[in-house]
Design a protein around this motif. Sequence first.
Motif, mmCIF file in Angstrom:
data_model
loop_
_atom_site.group_PDB
_atom_site.id
_atom_site.type_symbol
_atom_site.label_atom_id
_atom_site.label_comp_id
_atom_site.label_asym_id
_atom_site.label_seq_id
_atom_site.Cartn_x
_atom_site.Cartn_y
_atom_site.Cartn_z
ATOM 1 N N VAL A 159 -12.379 5.113 -0.804
ATOM 2 C CA VAL A 159 -13.066 3.882 -1.198
ATOM 3 C C VAL A 159 -14.468 3.896 -0.607
ATOM 4 C CG1 VAL A 159 -13.043 1.359 -1.087
ATOM 5 C CG2 VAL A 159 -10.884 2.615 -1.255
ATOM 6 N N GLU A 179 -6.577 7.604 -1.024
ATOM 7 C CA GLU A 179 -7.496 6.915 -1.937
ATOM 8 C C GLU A 179 -8.817 6.763 -1.207
ATOM 9 O OE1 GLU A 179 -8.056 2.582 -4.156
ATOM 10 O OE2 GLU A 179 -6.100 3.119 -3.321
ATOM 11 N N ILE A 209 -5.729 4.992 2.726
ATOM 12 C CA ILE A 209 -7.000 4.535 2.169
ATOM 13 C C ILE A 209 -8.104 4.902 3.141
ATOM 14 C CG2 ILE A 209 -8.366 2.531 1.483
ATOM 15 C CD1 ILE A 209 -5.695 1.243 0.609
ATOM 16 N N MET A 224 0.846 -1.174 0.000
ATOM 17 C CA MET A 224 0.000 0.000 0.000
ATOM 18 C C MET A 224 0.895 1.243 0.000
ATOM 19 S SD MET A 224 -3.351 0.360 2.496
ATOM 20 C CE MET A 224 -2.481 -0.196 3.893
ATOM 21 N N PRO A 256 -8.902 -2.303 -1.683
ATOM 22 C CA PRO A 256 -7.565 -2.262 -2.284
ATOM 23 C C PRO A 256 -6.648 -3.299 -1.654
ATOM 24 C CG PRO A 256 -8.315 -0.075 -1.667
ATOM 25 C CD PRO A 256 -9.290 -1.047 -1.095
#
Length: 121
Positions: free
Chosen positions: A34, A32, A5, A1, A42
Amino acid sequence: MKRYILIYDDNCTFCAATVAQVRRLDRLGIVEMVPLSNPCMPGGVDCPSPSELARSIILYTPQGKKYIGSDAVALLASILPATRLFGYILLMPGIKQIARPIYRLIARHRMHLSYPASKRE
């Protein structure tokens, strides 16, 4: 990663509006986003439990550490240049203990906060 996230409830307009602000502030592209409705997490992210997802945002660091609720908000604010000072304040001892119940209260009522003003009248 390689990035942070952020997992959020995309069925909540309050949450979606907040994430839109994060997108605007994330000029470096380090987060990111989500949506909860996304069935695929992810790589490197364990799928949070449904109860966790139903009550809080979740932020994973690039190292895979998980932050939930107000702790996630504080860390997220501290990594974005425009909100860094606010994030550091939220992470301070004492402030952190006050922020958690406030976050839980807002999260519990987030759907009401999501209604357009015309529907609340």
